[in-house]
Motif scaffolding. Structure first.
Motif, mmCIF file in Angstrom:
data_model
loop_
_atom_site.group_PDB
_atom_site.id
_atom_site.type_symbol
_atom_site.label_atom_id
_atom_site.label_comp_id
_atom_site.label_asym_id
_atom_site.label_seq_id
_atom_site.Cartn_x
_atom_site.Cartn_y
_atom_site.Cartn_z
ATOM 1 N N ASP A 142 9.316 54.957 -0.362
ATOM 2 C CA ASP A 142 9.379 53.497 -0.290
ATOM 3 C C ASP A 142 8.526 52.996 0.876
ATOM 4 O OD1 ASP A 142 10.057 50.808 -0.140
ATOM 5 O OD2 ASP A 142 12.097 51.163 -0.827
ATOM 6 N N GLN A 144 7.466 49.934 1.741
ATOM 7 C CA GLN A 144 7.823 48.697 2.446
ATOM 8 C C GLN A 144 9.066 48.826 3.307
ATOM 9 O OE1 GLN A 144 7.372 45.190 0.108
ATOM 10 N NE2 GLN A 144 5.746 46.112 -1.100
ATOM 11 N N LYS A 145 9.959 49.757 2.945
ATOM 12 C CA LYS A 145 11.134 49.970 3.798
ATOM 13 C C LYS A 145 10.746 50.790 5.024
ATOM 14 C CE LYS A 145 15.170 49.449 0.917
ATOM 15 N NZ LYS A 145 16.239 50.158 0.197
ATOM 16 N N GLU A 157 5.379 41.578 4.391
ATOM 17 C CA GLU A 157 5.775 40.633 3.339
ATOM 18 C C GLU A 157 4.796 39.456 3.215
ATOM 19 O OE1 GLU A 157 7.786 41.532 5.848
ATOM 20 O OE2 GLU A 157 8.552 39.771 6.913
ATOM 21 N N MET A 162 0.645 44.008 -0.819
ATOM 22 C CA MET A 162 1.819 44.867 -0.754
ATOM 23 C C MET A 162 2.773 44.675 -1.935
ATOM 24 S SD MET A 162 1.022 46.736 1.655
ATOM 25 C CE MET A 162 2.455 47.791 1.622
ATOM 26 N N GLU A 163 2.570 43.582 -2.699
ATOM 27 C CA GLU A 163 3.403 43.402 -3.903
ATOM 28 C C GLU A 163 3.169 44.529 -4.898
ATOM 29 O OE1 GLU A 163 2.434 39.530 -5.375
ATOM 30 O OE2 GLU A 163 3.060 38.577 -3.501
ATOM 31 N N LYS A 164 1.967 45.120 -4.834
ATOM 32 C CA LYS A 164 1.624 46.190 -5.775
ATOM 33 C C LYS A 164 1.847 47.584 -5.191
ATOM 34 C CE LYS A 164 -1.230 45.707 -8.981
ATOM 35 N NZ LYS A 164 -2.417 45.796 -9.811
ATOM 36 N N ARG A 166 4.522 49.825 -3.704
ATOM 37 C CA ARG A 166 5.925 50.062 -3.386
ATOM 38 C C ARG A 166 6.199 51.530 -3.086
ATOM 39 N NH1 ARG A 166 7.510 47.548 -8.804
ATOM 40 N NH2 ARG A 166 5.612 48.706 -9.082
ATOM 41 N N ASN A 167 5.799 52.398 -3.997
ATOM 42 C CA ASN A 167 6.023 53.828 -3.762
ATOM 43 C C ASN A 167 4.930 54.658 -4.447
ATOM 44 O OD1 ASN A 167 6.697 54.065 -6.541
ATOM 45 N ND2 ASN A 167 8.759 53.347 -6.067
ATOM 46 N N ASP A 170 3.080 54.041 -7.687
ATOM 47 C CA ASP A 170 2.049 52.991 -7.788
ATOM 48 C C ASP A 170 0.655 53.491 -7.402
ATOM 49 O OD1 ASP A 170 3.990 51.110 -8.457
ATOM 50 O OD2 ASP A 170 4.433 50.678 -6.361
#
Lengths: 280, 208
Positions: A142, A144-145, A157, A162-164, A166-167, A170
């Motif tokens: 993950d 973003q975490k 954010e 970064m919307e695309k 995630r892990n 992707d």
């Protein structure tokens, strides 16, 4: 007696002469390139073809797991790949799991032409993630975490790219530019094994034999080998740069090493032969 | 000994974390997967903290060397502390991505470390002339393979003889891969055994 002198002299060349020879041989091709043809390996072509075939909007990660010392080889590789990536409608994520990497990643990003691409929208530098293998595993799990701010201090954010991202699922392609064989092995364990991520090892020439078993087993998507690999990629993408310029210097220095091995051995066997003749 | 410092607690925590991470690899259980993701992040935070701790520790060692004026060492330590202070100050003021930090990094650190690494080239030249000798059959084999692989990795190899790249590739793909797989599998089996011993508390070397 004359024979003795010849073998003796051949075996006692002052090392300083060799050093000067090396410097001359490295400088000449940089001033006046010889232009020896660079054959394209199937591994480099596979990377180029994969980038060409990526659907628009795909996420490509470039992990700068390199250091100042290895930048001479990893730098041309990273820049050759980034130049090509910036020409395509792709999302580029630069990150590093080694402490030297973020600055070098930033340097590469500043040095390559980016066209219409915008920071935060089309590309980003996520900076350094500590923890070695744990950091790599957490990144794949993950993004973003794990990371809250990018290298420039922007909150993730606020970055549309970064919307695309995630892990690892992707990541359409994952490059590592490194001198560390262990780094490549970590990606095989933490990204290929659980997520089947296509990992490309941009590794220094010295490390290639050690990562080839992973490539032959299908665990690495491909290998970009040293500055020569960078030169091959530059030719494929029709953007000759440092890699092509360095290839002549690489050729001549390799030739010098081979010639010196031959001279050293000739002196060794000549000396032995002379010893046998004297015993008789 | 206090109950909080007992080794059993550390062994239990290691076993718990290890088993959870292994189970997470095979099982799709949301609670477990989330917990392990948190564990991984804790690992990263701990590693970041250890970097700071390492820096402090190194600084303490060198401050001590300077304080005692250890012969032949203290001036190097002074230089190290000075440069560390300058790099930290510049990075704090202008930011890590700032032009001053970048300039110092590119023109001092990268230049010095590239130079340091490049010195290997001179050692290689010297070694190729003095040390790589065909004294025995094994040394001869090593020498021949080294020459082929070196030539394979430079465009001049193919220019000298077109068979060199193919021969080099065969050496890397067949004997090299075979031998490497042997030790990689051996290492992996060793790591699994060490992991199991650690999880069941039989291996406690990491606690000392």
């Amino acid at each position: 007696m004359a024979k003795e002198d010849m073998w003796g002299k051949l075996g006692r060349i002052d090392p300083r002469i060799l050093y000067v020879l090396l410097v001359i041989i490295l400088i000449i091709p940089l001033i006046a390139p010889i232009g020896l043809p660079i054959p394209i390996t199937s591994e480099t072509r596979k990377i180029y073809d994969a980038v060409e075939k990526l659907p628009p909007g795909s996420v490509v990660v470039c992990a700068m797991d390199t250091s100042g010392a290895a930048w001479g080889e990893n730098g041309p590789q990273a820049k050759a790949i980034l130049r090509h990536l910036f020409q395509k409608p792709l999302k580029i994520v630069v990150v590093s799991f080694e402490a030297d990497g973020p600055m070098l990643g930033q340097r590469a990003l500043l040095e390559v032409p980016k066209g219409e691409k915008k920071y935060g929208v089309d590309y980003v530098n996520l900076g350094f993630v500590a923890g070695g293998e744990t950091g790599r595993a957490a990144f794949g799990r993950d993004v973003q975490k794990l990371i809250s701010k990018d290298f420039l201090g922007n909150p993730l954010e606020k970055l549309p790219i970064m919307e695309k991202v995630r892990n690892a699922e992707d990541f359409a392609l994952f490059f590592t530019f490194t001198s560390l064989i262990s780094a490549v092995e970590m990606y095989v364990r933490q990204l290929y094994a659980p997520y089947k991520t296509k990992v490309v090892a941009g590794i220094i020439g010295l490390g290639v034999p050690a990562v080839v078993p992973y490539y032959n087993a299908g665990q690495l998507f491909s290998i970009l080998s040293g500055s020569l690999g960078a030169g091959e990629y530059e030719l494929l993408s029709k953007m000759p740069g440092e890699g092509v310029r360095l290839s002549d210097a690489l050729s001549l220095s390799t030739l010098l090493v081979v010639v010196l091995i031959v001279v050293g051995n000739a002196a060794f066997f000549g000396d032995k032969l002379r010893g046998k003749e004297e015993k008789r | 000994m206090s109950v909080l410092t007992r080794r059993e607690i550390a062994v239990f925590m290691t076993a718990f974390a290890g088993i959870a991470v292994i189970a997470d690899y095979f099982l799709k259980v949301p609670v477990l997967n989330t917990a392990v993701a948190d564990l991984l992040r804790w690992g990263v935070i701990l590693a970041s903290f250890l970097l700071l701790w390492g820096t402090i520790s190194m600084l303490r060692v060198h401050v001590e060397v300077v304080r005692k004026k250890t012969p032949n060492q203290w001036h190097y330590s002074t230089w190290l502390i000075f440069l560390m202070a300058v790099f930290v100050a510049v990075s704090l003021v202008g930011g890590l991505a700032g032009s001053q930090s970048r300039w110092m990094y590119d023109n001092i650190y990268v230049a010095c470390s590239s130079t340091y690494y490049s010195v290997l080239g001179f050692y290689m030249i010297s070694a190729s002339y003095r040390a790589i000798r065909a004294r025995t059959k094994e040394a001869t084999l090593l020498l021949v393979v080294a020459v082929i692989i070196m030539l394979m990795n430079a465009p001049i190899g193919g220019a000298i003889w077109q068979g060199i790249p193919a021969l080099g590739k065969w050496i890397v793909d067949v004997p090299n891969t075979g031998a490497s797989r042997g030790y990689i599998i051996g290492l992996a089996i060793g790591a699994v055994i060490l992991g199991i011993r650690t999880l069941i508390g039989r291996e406690r070397g990491y606690l000392s």
